[in-house]
Write an enzyme that holds these catalytic residues in place. Structure first.
Site, PDB file in Angstrom:
ATOM      1  N   ASP A  37      -8.107  -9.628   5.896  1.00 29.83           N
ATOM      2  CA  ASP A  37      -8.623 -10.561   4.892  1.00 29.83           C
ATOM      3  C   ASP A  37      -8.215 -11.992   5.206  1.00 29.83           C
ATOM      4  OD1 ASP A  37      -9.733  -8.406   3.691  1.00 29.83           O
ATOM      5  OD2 ASP A  37      -8.580  -8.502   1.833  1.00 29.83           O
ATOM      6  N   HIS A  89      -6.514  -0.751  -1.224  1.00 35.17           N
ATOM      7  CA  HIS A  89      -6.011  -1.068   0.122  1.00 35.17           C
ATOM      8  C   HIS A  89      -5.648   0.151   0.976  1.00 35.17           C
ATOM      9  CE1 HIS A  89      -2.199  -0.298  -1.844  1.00 35.17           C
ATOM     10  NE2 HIS A  89      -2.258  -1.431  -2.540  1.00 35.17           N
ATOM     11  N   HIS A  92      -9.451  -3.291   1.673  1.00 36.49           N
ATOM     12  CA  HIS A  92      -8.703  -4.531   1.780  1.00 36.49           C
ATOM     13  C   HIS A  92      -7.528  -4.333   2.735  1.00 36.49           C
ATOM     14  CE1 HIS A  92     -10.172  -6.770  -1.993  1.00 36.49           C
ATOM     15  NE2 HIS A  92     -10.995  -5.766  -1.756  1.00 36.49           N
ATOM     16  N   ASP A 117      -2.758 -13.600   3.088  1.00 36.03           N
ATOM     17  CA  ASP A 117      -3.215 -12.691   2.042  1.00 36.03           C
ATOM     18  C   ASP A 117      -2.150 -11.630   1.824  1.00 36.03           C
ATOM     19  OD1 ASP A 117      -5.433 -11.655   0.260  1.00 36.03           O
ATOM     20  OD2 ASP A 117      -5.139  -9.907   1.540  1.00 36.03           O
ATOM     21  N   GLU A 166      -1.194  -7.685  -0.158  1.00 36.89           N
ATOM     22  CA  GLU A 166      -1.586  -6.477  -0.883  1.00 36.89           C
ATOM     23  C   GLU A 166      -0.394  -6.054  -1.723  1.00 36.89           C
ATOM     24  OE1 GLU A 166      -4.600  -5.575  -0.990  1.00 36.89           O
ATOM     25  OE2 GLU A 166      -5.366  -6.684   0.741  1.00 36.89           O
TER      26      GLU A 166
END
Length: 237
Positions: free
Chosen positions: A155, A57, A150, A7, A9
């Protein structure tokens, strides 16, 4: 089969307009089982952090300003990824940012045929349902109580659990023998007829020797006696 769930960000939604990847988290799985190996890194995006992105985030420009540039440490990430299939939720987004960073420093982008998108799998398995990571965690009972904002590694860890459920659940690897492959799987292609990748012949043999079910002479005699006693049987007409 080795797979990497990951994942990212970012500073926004579109790398083509200058948005950058600021965090990546990866989880290694072999045979759909987490090995405990992970990779996590923050990157200095060399730009500001929009308030809307920071609200998602929690990563500020000040925090990221002391982190390394992607160009300086990308080798560690590529070494971890290796040549494994890469699993992400709405994978086109994450692939887009990762490949934009690689292209920016003159490196070869990651081939899109390595991409496995859990949104696409979930849409096929649960048509019409909510497909967010939160929604799928709720559907499959994956604990996300510690997910306040997040975070790439968090995640990825949640997605690893969801991915297992989407592709067979906790019964993965319970084949009757190490040779057993379900009828809809093609070992040559490494995919099912639905297009999902799979691992075959990975489980230990769990089957017992088959029992003999042939009737004994005594059982045959009793059966013949029973049949003979049936009046006006259909098979005698």
């Amino acid at each position: 089969m080795r797979e990497v769930i990951f994942d990212t960000e970012t500073t926004g939604l579109d790398p083509k307009t200058g948005d950058r990847m600021v965090e990546i988290g990866c989880v290694e799985m072999i045979g759909r089982v987490e090995t405990g190996r992970t990779f996590h890194a923050y990157y200095n995006p060399e730009r500001d952090m929009p308030a809307a992105a920071e609200a998602v985030h929690g990563l500020s420009a000040k925090f990221l300003s002391s982190k390394p540039l992607f160009a300086d440490t990308f080798g560690e990430l590529l070494e971890f990824l290796g040549d494994a299939p890469l699993v992400a939720h709405n994978a086109g987004f994450d692939f887009g940012f990762l490949n934009a960073e690689l292209t920016r420093i003159g490196r070869v982008p990651i081939a899109m045929d390595r991409m496995i998108d859990t949104v696409a799998i979930a849409r096929k398995k649960h048509p019409g349902a909510k497909l967010s990571l939160d929604a799928l965690c709720s559907r499959y009972g994956v604990d996300r109580s510690h997910r306040v904002k997040h975070g790439a590694l968090l995640d990825a860890e949640l997605l690893a659990q969801v991915y297992v459920e989407l592709t067979g659940g906790r019964q993965i690897g319970l084949e009757l023998s190490a040779e057993a492959v379900p009828a809809n799987l093609d070992p040559a292609e490494g995919k099912s007829s639905d297009g999902y990748p799979f691992t075959s012949a990975a489980a230990p043999v769990r089957s017992r020797a088959p029992r003999l079910h042939s009737p004994s002479a005594e059982e045959l005699a009793r059966h013949a006696e029973f049949v003979a006693g049936i009046n006006n049987a259909v098979w005698t007409r």
